[in-house]
Design a protein around this motif. Structure first.
Motif, PDB file in Angstrom:
ATOM      1  N   LEU A  70      -2.977  -5.305  -4.447  1.00 54.04           N
ATOM      2  CA  LEU A  70      -1.812  -4.861  -3.675  1.00 54.04           C
ATOM      3  C   LEU A  70      -1.259  -3.554  -4.237  1.00 54.04           C
ATOM      4  CD1 LEU A  70       0.035  -5.378  -1.306  1.00 54.04           C
ATOM      5  CD2 LEU A  70       1.460  -6.810  -2.797  1.00 54.04           C
ATOM      6  N   GLY A  71      -1.274  -3.396  -5.554  1.00 51.73           N
ATOM      7  CA  GLY A  71      -0.866  -2.122  -6.146  1.00 51.73           C
ATOM      8  C   GLY A  71      -1.751  -0.988  -5.655  1.00 51.73           C
ATOM      9  N   ALA A  72      -3.048  -1.229  -5.590  1.00 44.96           N
ATOM     10  CA  ALA A  72      -3.985  -0.217  -5.081  1.00 44.96           C
ATOM     11  C   ALA A  72      -3.714   0.069  -3.611  1.00 44.96           C
ATOM     12  CB  ALA A  72      -5.426  -0.691  -5.283  1.00 44.96           C
ATOM     13  N   GLN A  73      -3.434  -0.962  -2.848  1.00 50.38           N
ATOM     14  CA  GLN A  73      -3.139  -0.770  -1.427  1.00 50.38           C
ATOM     15  C   GLN A  73      -1.871   0.055  -1.247  1.00 50.38           C
ATOM     16  OE1 GLN A  73      -3.918  -3.964   1.361  1.00 50.38           O
ATOM     17  NE2 GLN A  73      -1.850  -3.717   2.184  1.00 50.38           N
ATOM     18  N   GLY A 108     -10.126  -8.827  -3.584  1.00 46.52           N
ATOM     19  CA  GLY A 108      -9.005  -8.009  -3.136  1.00 46.52           C
ATOM     20  C   GLY A 108      -9.260  -6.522  -3.318  1.00 46.52           C
ATOM     21  N   ILE A 109      -9.791  -6.147  -4.471  1.00 41.94           N
ATOM     22  CA  ILE A 109     -10.071  -4.732  -4.732  1.00 41.94           C
ATOM     23  C   ILE A 109     -11.138  -4.222  -3.774  1.00 41.94           C
ATOM     24  CG2 ILE A 109     -11.086  -3.155  -6.435  1.00 41.94           C
ATOM     25  CD1 ILE A 109      -9.476  -4.724  -8.575  1.00 41.94           C
ATOM     26  N   LYS A 110     -12.169  -5.029  -3.562  1.00 44.39           N
ATOM     27  CA  LYS A 110     -13.218  -4.643  -2.608  1.00 44.39           C
ATOM     28  C   LYS A 110     -12.638  -4.475  -1.204  1.00 44.39           C
ATOM     29  CE  LYS A 110     -15.220  -7.719  -0.570  1.00 44.39           C
ATOM     30  NZ  LYS A 110     -14.960  -8.411   0.699  1.00 44.39           N
ATOM     31  N   ASP A 111     -11.775  -5.383  -0.811  1.00 39.06           N
ATOM     32  CA  ASP A 111     -11.185  -5.319   0.528  1.00 39.06           C
ATOM     33  C   ASP A 111     -10.332  -4.058   0.715  1.00 39.06           C
ATOM     34  OD1 ASP A 111     -12.407  -7.722   1.137  1.00 39.06           O
ATOM     35  OD2 ASP A 111     -10.564  -8.926   0.938  1.00 39.06           O
ATOM     36  N   VAL A 112      -9.570  -3.678  -0.294  1.00 41.51           N
ATOM     37  CA  VAL A 112      -8.746  -2.472  -0.193  1.00 41.51           C
ATOM     38  C   VAL A 112      -9.640  -1.242  -0.063  1.00 41.51           C
ATOM     39  CG1 VAL A 112      -7.053  -1.012  -1.379  1.00 41.51           C
ATOM     40  CG2 VAL A 112      -6.787  -3.496  -1.407  1.00 41.51           C
ATOM     41  N   SER A 113     -10.706  -1.218  -0.837  1.00 41.48           N
ATOM     42  CA  SER A 113     -11.639  -0.089  -0.780  1.00 41.48           C
ATOM     43  C   SER A 113     -12.217   0.066   0.617  1.00 41.48           C
ATOM     44  CB  SER A 113     -12.765  -0.293  -1.800  1.00 41.48           C
ATOM     45  OG  SER A 113     -13.616   0.808  -1.845  1.00 41.48           O
ATOM     46  N   ASN A 117     -11.412   3.034   3.185  1.00 37.26           N
ATOM     47  CA  ASN A 117     -12.591   3.891   3.080  1.00 37.26           C
ATOM     48  C   ASN A 117     -12.461   4.873   1.911  1.00 37.26           C
ATOM     49  OD1 ASN A 117     -15.191   4.615   3.955  1.00 37.26           O
ATOM     50  ND2 ASN A 117     -14.382   6.377   5.063  1.00 37.26           N
ATOM     51  N   LYS A 118     -11.986   4.328   0.792  1.00 35.54           N
ATOM     52  CA  LYS A 118     -11.802   5.110  -0.424  1.00 35.54           C
ATOM     53  C   LYS A 118     -12.345   4.307  -1.596  1.00 35.54           C
ATOM     54  CE  LYS A 118      -7.603   7.421   1.028  1.00 35.54           C
ATOM     55  NZ  LYS A 118      -6.277   7.851   0.673  1.00 35.54           N
ATOM     56  N   PRO A 119     -12.824   4.991  -2.611  1.00 36.59           N
ATOM     57  CA  PRO A 119     -13.232   4.262  -3.812  1.00 36.59           C
ATOM     58  C   PRO A 119     -12.017   3.604  -4.469  1.00 36.59           C
ATOM     59  CG  PRO A 119     -14.152   6.482  -3.808  1.00 36.59           C
ATOM     60  CD  PRO A 119     -13.139   6.423  -2.702  1.00 36.59           C
ATOM     61  N   VAL A 120     -12.049   2.305  -4.554  1.00 31.41           N
ATOM     62  CA  VAL A 120     -11.064   1.524  -5.303  1.00 31.41           C
ATOM     63  C   VAL A 120     -11.897   0.720  -6.285  1.00 31.41           C
ATOM     64  CG1 VAL A 120      -9.205  -0.171  -5.202  1.00 31.41           C
ATOM     65  CG2 VAL A 120      -9.499   1.463  -3.323  1.00 31.41           C
ATOM     66  N   ILE A 121     -11.796   1.078  -7.539  1.00 32.00           N
ATOM     67  CA  ILE A 121     -12.759   0.636  -8.541  1.00 32.00           C
ATOM     68  C   ILE A 121     -12.242  -0.555  -9.343  1.00 32.00           C
ATOM     69  CG2 ILE A 121     -14.123   1.370 -10.540  1.00 32.00           C
ATOM     70  CD1 ILE A 121     -14.839   2.781  -7.838  1.00 32.00           C
ATOM     71  N   PHE A 122     -13.121  -1.533  -9.517  1.00 31.69           N
ATOM     72  CA  PHE A 122     -12.852  -2.754 -10.271  1.00 31.69           C
ATOM     73  C   PHE A 122     -13.128  -2.488 -11.747  1.00 31.69           C
ATOM     74  CE2 PHE A 122     -14.238  -6.804 -12.098  1.00 31.69           C
ATOM     75  CZ  PHE A 122     -13.275  -7.683 -11.645  1.00 31.69           C
ATOM     76  N   GLY A 123     -12.079  -2.303 -12.520  1.00 34.52           N
ATOM     77  CA  GLY A 123     -12.194  -2.116 -13.962  1.00 34.52           C
ATOM     78  C   GLY A 123     -11.463  -3.232 -14.679  1.00 34.52           C
TER      79      GLY A 123
END
Length: 167
Positions: A70-73, A108-113, A117-123
């Motif tokens: 959600l923070g990434a979104q 969730g991170i994959k779904d936001v990405s 349509n932007k790289p949202v990376i799972f670290g």
């Protein structure tokens, strides 16, 4: 990704594109802050080494790893970012909570990405104990925050390359 007896955080940063015009978000979890601050700092170090100014690195915290998507979104919706690096740490406990959190964060991170349509990376570290986390947050297995930032920049470069090509 960290592997036993191998430090995969040693990248040739010269292979990355000039990133001076990019804006990248870093969202980190406040939970397990000894680990997450090291991951955050590793990600920021890479971004700065690739000519991103402080103004173009948006750093925000969330309470725990479960809140990272959600923070990434929020960053994708309310800030002009080219990519978001999500860093957190979930350490296995005595209950099944670990599995639920890890799966939720990963999906969730994959779904936001995909949604933006932007790289949202799972670290996010998903370790059995604090020693494993320390080894992956600047210890003998490198720093997953560095790896996540490198992945973000490589994915932005791929996206830019494909958008400029005549395929």
């Amino acid at each position: 990704m960290a592997t036993e007896n191998k430090n995969l955080s040693q990248h040739d940063l010269n292979d990355l594109p000039d990133c001076s015009g990019l804006r990248v978000g870093v969202v980190f979890s406040e939970w397990n802050d000894e680990i997450t601050h090291a991951l955050r700092d590793g990600a920021i170090e890479v971004l700065k080494s690739q000519n991103l100014s402080d103004h173009n690195i948006v750093v925000k915290s969330v309470p725990g790893s479960f809140e990272l998507p959600l923070g990434a979104q929020f960053l994708c919706e309310h800030d002009t970012v080219d990519a978001v690096v999500c860093v957190g740490s979930v350490i296995r406990g005595e209950t099944s909570h670990f599995e639920y959190v890890c799966q939720g964060v990963a999906h969730g991170i994959k779904d936001v990405s995909l949604k933006y349509n932007k790289p949202v990376i799972f670290g996010v570290l998903t370790d059995d104990n604090i020693e494993q986390s320390r080894a992956r947050a600047g210890g003998k297995h490198g720093n997953k925050g560095i790896e996540a930032a490198v992945a973000a920049l490589k994915m932005v470069a791929l996206q830019m390359d494909l958008s400029q090509s005549n395929y």
